[in-house]
Design an enzyme around this catalytic site. Structure first.
Site, PDB file in Angstrom:
ATOM      1  N   SER A 263       6.252  -5.468   4.929  1.00 23.02           N
ATOM      2  CA  SER A 263       5.823  -6.126   3.778  1.00 23.02           C
ATOM      3  C   SER A 263       6.420  -5.804   2.579  1.00 23.02           C
ATOM      4  O   SER A 263       7.588  -4.890   2.690  1.00 23.02           O
ATOM      5  CB  SER A 263       4.462  -5.805   3.326  1.00 23.02           C
ATOM      6  OG  SER A 263       4.326  -4.400   2.803  1.00 23.02           O
ATOM      7  N   LYS A 264       6.368  -6.320   1.444  1.00 22.76           N
ATOM      8  CA  LYS A 264       6.944  -6.373   0.373  1.00 22.76           C
ATOM      9  C   LYS A 264       6.977  -4.521  -0.121  1.00 22.76           C
ATOM     10  O   LYS A 264       7.785  -4.099  -0.967  1.00 22.76           O
ATOM     11  CB  LYS A 264       6.638  -6.930  -0.890  1.00 22.76           C
ATOM     12  CG  LYS A 264       6.858  -8.378  -0.459  1.00 22.76           C
ATOM     13  CD  LYS A 264       6.748  -9.381  -1.711  1.00 22.76           C
ATOM     14  CE  LYS A 264       7.224 -10.797  -1.350  1.00 22.76           C
ATOM     15  NZ  LYS A 264       7.291 -11.728  -2.422  1.00 22.76           N
ATOM     16  N   ARG A 265       5.894  -4.169  -0.074  1.00 20.75           N
ATOM     17  CA  ARG A 265       5.542  -2.714  -0.310  1.00 20.75           C
ATOM     18  C   ARG A 265       6.129  -1.604   0.515  1.00 20.75           C
ATOM     19  O   ARG A 265       6.514  -0.480   0.096  1.00 20.75           O
ATOM     20  CB  ARG A 265       4.122  -2.480  -0.355  1.00 20.75           C
ATOM     21  CG  ARG A 265       3.619  -2.528  -1.745  1.00 20.75           C
ATOM     22  CD  ARG A 265       2.232  -3.017  -1.744  1.00 20.75           C
ATOM     23  NE  ARG A 265       1.810  -4.195  -2.567  1.00 20.75           N
ATOM     24  CZ  ARG A 265       1.826  -5.266  -1.928  1.00 20.75           C
ATOM     25  NH1 ARG A 265       1.698  -5.335  -0.378  1.00 20.75           N
ATOM     26  NH2 ARG A 265       1.447  -6.288  -2.670  1.00 20.75           N
ATOM     27  N   ASP A 266       6.409  -1.781   1.820  1.00 17.05           N
ATOM     28  CA  ASP A 266       7.256  -1.024   2.785  1.00 17.05           C
ATOM     29  C   ASP A 266       8.290  -0.366   2.298  1.00 17.05           C
ATOM     30  O   ASP A 266       8.421   0.668   2.401  1.00 17.05           O
ATOM     31  CB  ASP A 266       7.257  -1.546   4.014  1.00 17.05           C
ATOM     32  CG  ASP A 266       6.065  -1.923   4.746  1.00 17.05           C
ATOM     33  OD1 ASP A 266       5.032  -1.327   4.606  1.00 17.05           O
ATOM     34  OD2 ASP A 266       6.132  -2.901   5.563  1.00 17.05           O
TER      35      ASP A 266
END
Ligand code: GLU
Length: 506
Positions: A263-266
């Site tokens: 995900s974008k947050r990873d």
């Protein structure tokens, strides 16, 4: 028929590396088939529109060397290539669907929709949707009288246009990667095609544009597979089945541990970028790291992406964009998720660092040295790069491996000194400096000879001389081969450093 493919991002934020992979595969497919690659900006969702995102997408693809033949910046015969500039086109298609009875007006307010979801929620049906089961209980042009529908529209009431999904029909999607996917229409809801703000939704605009732009293959991420049956129905209802593109849904990118979608947050959480370029959020000002700013070469990044879902079926791992164009095939794209391995990503960059012409590496390193105020001559810098590049993955890491070439040590590793700098070391060092000064030329062969002579004459072993020398030149226990360091530093600097170390440590 010549191949026409498109990359159709929505400018809702920075482009994730999965998006760049989709663009890359489309590009490779187009170039291999001598077809056309289009860039189409799908910006009909104004609520999610993010300032700067379109430019970011363009900059990212350009950095990767991915070029397009038609797009918002380049133009083309089938433009415009920004959906917000094509709005009047979609309305006609929505009207056509209504006329044929495949779509209808719906007047339900958000509260009424919410109320329906709670009212019809049962254990068997935990997520009731707007579909063939519920639509007649809602406020739409199928359930209301024609007079009421007209009067509501005339009075300016908000409405949307929904597709009328048939009951219990098997919808077939033939996917190049996944094979035949069959979905029962009962699980598809009556999706909104046209919103109350007068904007088409993704589904309608996407299908209409793929048709009008002559797209032959839709290559996109797996997250769009659930929408594909709806798109197949839209092609059918618009009478376009004959020119429907072929579909290929690419596997998801998975986290390094294989557990779930990357995900974008990873990225920043797990210590690697998930975006091609650094991105500054226009609202929060938050800075998110990018591959470019982290020191990746674009060629390496492209190579990394190519292998996330595809493999050539051979041992070869290093592929230039040109070679990828020759070798890539959708048939060799896997179905299962592609695990992203940050270690392997760094390895790819290392391989490119090793393969690049030394002059290029030198020039890139020089930019870093400039900021630190060091301006070594070209030939010296090139030798340094040649000597230490095997030890790093990124150009900026060269500094850590070579800083001692540019400045003499000011401190000396105490632990190392205690172990290796003995009472007789100064004497040995003094003798060595004399030998070094007497050498004809200061190449590594001669330096080695001087050291061997010293060992023979004094009986001191390499374990005694070499660490003391390293300490004098580097100030610490690390670094490449001591003779190579001496050769690059040159005779004067070497002798001076040895003398200085001897003075300080005696
Ligand atoms: N606009 C969609 C996206 O943002 C395009 C999906 C497709 O390629 O059909 O990914």
């Amino acid at each position: 028929m010549s191949v026409r493919v498109r990359f159709a991002p929505s400018p809702t934020g920075p482009l994730h590396m999965g998006g760049v992979r989709t663009a890359l595969y489309n590009y490779l497919f187009a170039r291999q088939h001598k077809g056309s690659f289009l860039l189409r900006i799908e910006d009909t969702d104004r609520k999610r529109y993010v300032e700067g995102a379109e430019q970011y997408i363009i900059d990212s693809l350009k950095w990767c060397g991915i070029t397009w033949d038609e797009g918002p910046d380049t133009g083309g015969e089938k433009g415009p290539y920004r959906q917000s500039e094509r709005l009047e086109i979609y309305r006609d298609y929505a009207n056509m669907l209504i006329e044929k009875g495949y779509a209808y007006f719906a007047f339900d307010t958000p509260e009424e929709l919410e109320e329906m979801r709670t009212r019809l929620k049962t254990e068997k049906n935990p997520n009731p949707q707007y579909d063939c089961v519920t639509r007649m209980k809602m406020k739409n042009s199928l359930s209301l009288s024609p007079e009421e529908v007209s009067s509501r529209i005339e009075s300016g009431e908000d409405y949307v246009i929904r597709i009328r999904i048939p009951e219990a029909e098997e919808v077939v999607v033939e996917d190049i990667i996944r094979g035949r996917v069959v979905v029962n229409s009962n699980i598809i809801d009556d999706k909104v095609l046209f919103k109350s703000d007068g904007m088409p939704t993704y589904h309608l605009a996407n299908v209409v544009d793929d048709h009008l732009m002559g797209i032959t293959h839709v290559i996109r991420g797996e997250e769009w597979l659930p929408s594909a049956p709806l798109h197949v129905l839209l092609y059918r209802y618009l009478g376009l089945t004959g020119s429907m593109p072929r579909f290929a849904h690419l596997p998801l990118l998975l986290k390094p541990d294989g557990q779930g979608k990357l995900s974008k947050r990873d990225g920043d959480r797990l210590g690697f970028p998930v975006f091609p370029l650094e991105w500054k959020d226009p609202v929060s000002g938050e800075l998110i790291s990018g591959y470019r700013e982290s020191g990746y070469f674009p060629e390496a990044f492209v190579n990394i992406l190519a292998f996330l879902g595809w493999n050539p079926g051979t041992q070869q791992e290093i592929f230039s964009l040109k070679e990828l164009v020759q070798t890539f095939s959708l048939e060799r794209v896997g179905k299962s998720g592609a695990r992203f391995d940050p270690e392997k990503a760094r390895w790819f960059n290392h391989r490119y660092l090793m393969e690049k012409p030394l002059g290029e590496i030198r020039d890139m390193f020089r930019v870093i040295l400039d900021t630190k105020g060091y301006r070594p001559p070209d030939d010296m810098l090139e030798k340094i790069c040649a000597l230490v590049r095997d030890r790093v993955n990124f150009v900026h890491e060269l500094w850590e491996q070579s800083y001692f070439f540019f400045k003499a040590p000011e401190t000396f590793d105490e632990k190392f000194a205690k172990k290796k700098w003995k009472e007789d070391t100064p004497g040995l060092m003094l003798k060595l400096t004399r030998k070094l000064q007497a050498l004809n030329s200061f190449d590594t062969g001669n330096i080695e000879m001087a050291i061997s002579e010293l060992m023979q004459e004094t009986g001191a072993g390499a374990g005694k001389i070499m660490p003391a020398l390293r300490l004098s030149l580097v100030g610490a226990a690390h670094g490449p081969d001591v003779k190579e360091i001496m050769n690059i530093l040159g005779r004067d600097e070497t002798v001076e450093r040895i003398k200085r170390a001897t003075d300080i440590m005696s």
